[in-house]
Enzyme design. Structure first.
Site, PDB file in Angstrom:
ATOM      1  N   ASP A 173      -2.106  10.539   3.514  1.00  0.00           N
ATOM      2  CA  ASP A 173      -3.523  10.205   3.636  1.00  0.00           C
ATOM      3  C   ASP A 173      -4.224  11.226   4.520  1.00  0.00           C
ATOM      4  O   ASP A 173      -4.195  11.147   5.745  1.00  0.00           O
ATOM      5  CB  ASP A 173      -3.695   8.800   4.224  1.00  0.00           C
ATOM      6  CG  ASP A 173      -5.165   8.403   4.327  1.00  0.00           C
ATOM      7  OD1 ASP A 173      -6.001   9.059   3.672  1.00  0.00           O
ATOM      8  OD2 ASP A 173      -5.474   7.446   5.058  1.00  0.00           O
ATOM      9  N   ASP A 228     -11.905   7.826   3.640  1.00  0.00           N
ATOM     10  CA  ASP A 228     -10.736   7.513   4.475  1.00  0.00           C
ATOM     11  C   ASP A 228     -10.484   6.014   4.552  1.00  0.00           C
ATOM     12  O   ASP A 228      -9.531   5.575   5.188  1.00  0.00           O
ATOM     13  CB  ASP A 228     -10.925   8.092   5.884  1.00  0.00           C
ATOM     14  CG  ASP A 228      -9.623   8.120   6.668  1.00  0.00           C
ATOM     15  OD1 ASP A 228      -8.552   8.120   6.029  1.00  0.00           O
ATOM     16  OD2 ASP A 228      -9.675   8.143   7.914  1.00  0.00           O
ATOM     17  N   ARG A 273      -8.010  -0.129   0.975  1.00  0.00           N
ATOM     18  CA  ARG A 273      -8.577  -1.358   0.393  1.00  0.00           C
ATOM     19  C   ARG A 273      -9.012  -1.153  -1.050  1.00  0.00           C
ATOM     20  O   ARG A 273      -9.063  -2.116  -1.826  1.00  0.00           O
ATOM     21  CB  ARG A 273      -9.734  -1.843   1.260  1.00  0.00           C
ATOM     22  CG  ARG A 273     -10.899  -0.886   1.383  1.00  0.00           C
ATOM     23  CD  ARG A 273     -11.726  -1.152   2.624  1.00  0.00           C
ATOM     24  NE  ARG A 273     -11.000  -0.778   3.834  1.00  0.00           N
ATOM     25  CZ  ARG A 273     -11.376  -1.108   5.076  1.00  0.00           C
ATOM     26  NH1 ARG A 273     -12.476  -1.803   5.260  1.00  0.00           N
ATOM     27  NH2 ARG A 273     -10.659  -0.744   6.105  1.00  0.00           N
ATOM     28  N   LYS A 315       0.849  -1.202   0.000  1.00  0.00           N
ATOM     29  CA  LYS A 315       0.000   0.000   0.000  1.00  0.00           C
ATOM     30  C   LYS A 315       0.878   1.244   0.000  1.00  0.00           C
ATOM     31  O   LYS A 315       1.691   1.453   0.903  1.00  0.00           O
ATOM     32  CB  LYS A 315      -0.909   0.000   1.230  1.00  0.00           C
ATOM     33  CG  LYS A 315      -1.773   1.252   1.356  1.00  0.00           C
ATOM     34  CD  LYS A 315      -2.521   1.269   2.693  1.00  0.00           C
ATOM     35  CE  LYS A 315      -3.220   2.587   2.930  1.00  0.00           C
ATOM     36  NZ  LYS A 315      -3.836   2.666   4.277  1.00  0.00           N
ATOM     37  N   LYS A 368      -9.538  13.400   8.122  1.00  0.00           N
ATOM     38  CA  LYS A 368      -9.085  12.936   9.430  1.00  0.00           C
ATOM     39  C   LYS A 368      -9.017  14.092  10.429  1.00  0.00           C
ATOM     40  O   LYS A 368      -8.958  15.270  10.051  1.00  0.00           O
ATOM     41  CB  LYS A 368      -7.697  12.303   9.310  1.00  0.00           C
ATOM     42  CG  LYS A 368      -7.631  11.013   8.532  1.00  0.00           C
ATOM     43  CD  LYS A 368      -6.196  10.501   8.490  1.00  0.00           C
ATOM     44  CE  LYS A 368      -6.073   9.227   7.668  1.00  0.00           C
ATOM     45  NZ  LYS A 368      -6.672   8.077   8.349  1.00  0.00           N
ATOM     46  N   GLU A 387      -9.548   4.249   2.026  1.00  0.00           N
ATOM     47  CA  GLU A 387      -9.048   4.225   0.648  1.00  0.00           C
ATOM     48  C   GLU A 387      -8.073   3.091   0.367  1.00  0.00           C
ATOM     49  O   GLU A 387      -7.917   2.657  -0.781  1.00  0.00           O
ATOM     50  CB  GLU A 387      -8.370   5.561   0.313  1.00  0.00           C
ATOM     51  CG  GLU A 387      -6.918   5.711   0.747  1.00  0.00           C
ATOM     52  CD  GLU A 387      -6.700   5.637   2.255  1.00  0.00           C
ATOM     53  OE1 GLU A 387      -5.605   5.216   2.675  1.00  0.00           O
ATOM     54  OE2 GLU A 387      -7.612   6.005   3.019  1.00  0.00           O
ATOM     55  N   ASP A 399       1.647   6.350   5.669  1.00  0.00           N
ATOM     56  CA  ASP A 399       0.651   5.426   5.135  1.00  0.00           C
ATOM     57  C   ASP A 399       1.145   4.711   3.878  1.00  0.00           C
ATOM     58  O   ASP A 399       0.392   3.986   3.241  1.00  0.00           O
ATOM     59  CB  ASP A 399      -0.659   6.163   4.845  1.00  0.00           C
ATOM     60  CG  ASP A 399      -1.877   5.252   4.985  1.00  0.00           C
ATOM     61  OD1 ASP A 399      -1.773   4.229   5.673  1.00  0.00           O
ATOM     62  OD2 ASP A 399      -2.925   5.560   4.391  1.00  0.00           O
TER      63      ASP A 399
END
Length: 480
Positions: free
Chosen positions: A246, A323, A327, A241, A253, A325, A264
């Site tokens: 993020d 948020d 997956r 990933k 967030k 994102e 991230d």
């Protein structure tokens, strides 16, 4: 200072304390417990003693941690803006780490890995190479043959871990998706690793709707980085990933959570750093790396809650929370990985806070679709020191990934079982019969504080796990 100070690093087993004539060992309570350190003046520079624990119950993990502590002690008082080699010349007394219970080459490799980790420092300076901040460790001329090879391999693995840490520690404005891809190209130039970078136009033409959707809100276009080593169907396809920052997108967030969101992409960093040395540590295997690189931002073009996206696989997914994102981009990446028809797929991702809530900062959550592959990953984790704890893949949670208007939803709705529901969604993009493991490394990928084992920031978690797993592929399972 005319020349660097020689620092001899000596490992101390608890059983050997009585053989030292100086009472100074006991003045400050030094008892050679794992990672305890003590510095004394020597006839030729300084001596850094580090505790190894009991020689009756040695472990490579303890020896690696002792190396970390020694490396950290060595650099903690050095100015952060000066090259380490201009200040200290660390020489490792390798024989002091010897134990009859463990093979000498594996011991030396663990010491080298630990020293590299503990001695790591990060400082962003325009005229200074990042690697120069970490000391160069040497051994005496008596270390030869397999022992010297193992020592050098340990340094190589330690350097790869530190490469991942530096990627995670980079400011997100400097490590954009394009910059990340270019750094990987530079890292493997001259090796047998093949690199391909898909740009936004190619992603559009090839139907990578999930990656495109998440990256839409950013000024920096998404990329898909593909790595290839070896011939034929890969023994292992690795997916990392790579969300370089993020913000949460329109599902923004909280400010406190934003502070560490440059991390991230730690899964991508681990895959790339490990992949860069696979030709050396696992030369007879075949590997593929798939790394989706995006920045998740709330721009004018950002995906909105309620939108539906068509993925590379042809499935559709409803975006209820931007948020969640990770997956979404991993779905596209797993689909691409499967197109190489690998024997097994491993994805590495800082995916859910739920993994940290359940397991803390030292263990990653492991979810797999195959008991044998799970055992292999768990064995690799135990040997590498990158710990995992297996959690269940629960088909009964299908309602958490269901949507009324699309094939799937990216948001489970419920706060319960979020590690398993995320993994269940990802499993939909793995072909039946393909071994697959998902490592949710949200907890161990980042440290907020300095400790005796190393500095704060990115930890490089996952690099040693991947390397150990790559080396174990095809080997018969260990007998219990």
């Amino acid at each position: 200072m005319d020349k660097p100070i020689r620092v001899t690093i000596v490992g101390v087993w608890q059983e050997s304390l009585d053989s030292f004539p100086s009472d100074a060992w006991f003045v400050d309570g030094f008892g050679a417990r794992i990672g305890e350190t003590r510095v004394e003046a020597g006839t030729d520079g300084s001596i850094l003693y580090v505790g190894l624990g009991s020689a009756m119950e040695p472990s490579l993990g303890a020896i690696r941690r002792a190396g970390m502590a020694a490396g950290r002690k060595l650099v903690e008082s050095l100015p952060r803006v000066i090259r380490a080699d201009s200040l200290v010349k660390p020489v490792v007394a390798t024989s002091s780490f010897h134990t009859e219970q463990l093979p000498t080459p594996t011991v030396l490799s663990a010491v080298a890995e630990g020293l590299s980790y503990g001695g790591y420092r990060f400082r962003l300076l325009p005229d200074l190479e990042q690697s120069s901040l970490t000391p160069t460790y040497t051994v005496d001329d008596r270390v030869t043959g397999h022992d010297l090879t193992a020592w050098n391999t340990g340094l190589l693995v330690g350097s790869a871990v530190n490469t991942a840490r530096s990627l995670v520690n980079m400011p997100p404005s400097l490590l954009t998706p394009e910059a990340f891809a270019q750094r990987m190209i530079s890292l493997v130039t001259g090796s047998a690793i093949q690199v391909r970078v898909r740009d936004e136009d190619e992603l559009t033409a090839e139907g990578f709707g999930g990656i495109l959707a998440v990256g839409r809100g950013s000024h920096y276009a998404p990329k898909l980085l593909e790595l290839r080593y070896g011939n034929g169907n890969p023994d292992l396809a690795m997916v990392g990933k790579g969300v370089t920052f993020d913000s949460g997108g329109l599902s923004l967030k909280q400010p406190d959570a934003l502070m560490t969101m440059k991390s991230d992409m730690s899964g991508a960093a681990a895959v790339c750093a490990a992949f860069s040395i696979l030709p050396t540590v696992a030369p007879d295997r075949s590997f593929v790396g798939i790394i989706p690189l995006v920045e998740n931002m709330p721009g004018a073009r950002a995906i909105r809650p309620g939108d539906v996206v068509e993925l590379r696989s042809g499935h559709t997914i409803e975006i209820l929370n931007t948020d969640f994102e990770g997956r979404v981009i991993l779905a596209d990446a797993l689909t691409r990985a499967a197109e190489f028809f690998p024997r097994a797929i491993l994805d590495m991702a800082s995916l859910t806070y739920a993994a940290t809530h359940a397991l803390g900062d030292n263990l990653a959550a492991l979810v797999t679709n195959d008991d044998a592959f799970s055992s292999l990953i768990e064995a690799a984790a135990a040997a590498s020191g990158d710990g995992v704890w297996r959690m269940p893949l629960q088909p009964d949670l299908a309602f958490q990934i269901a949507s009324d208007i699309a094939d799937f939803s990216n948001f489970p709705g419920s706060r319960s079982a979020r590690v398993s529901s995320a993994a269940l969604l990802l499993s939909q993009f793995v072909p039946a019969g393909t071994q697959w493991g998902h490592v949710d490394m949200c907890g161990p990928s980042w440290r907020d504080h300095v400790s005796r084992w190393g500095t704060s920031g990115g930890t490089g978690y996952g690099v040693r796990l991947i390397i150990e797993l790559a080396q174990r592929l095809g080997q018969p399972p260990a007998v219990p």
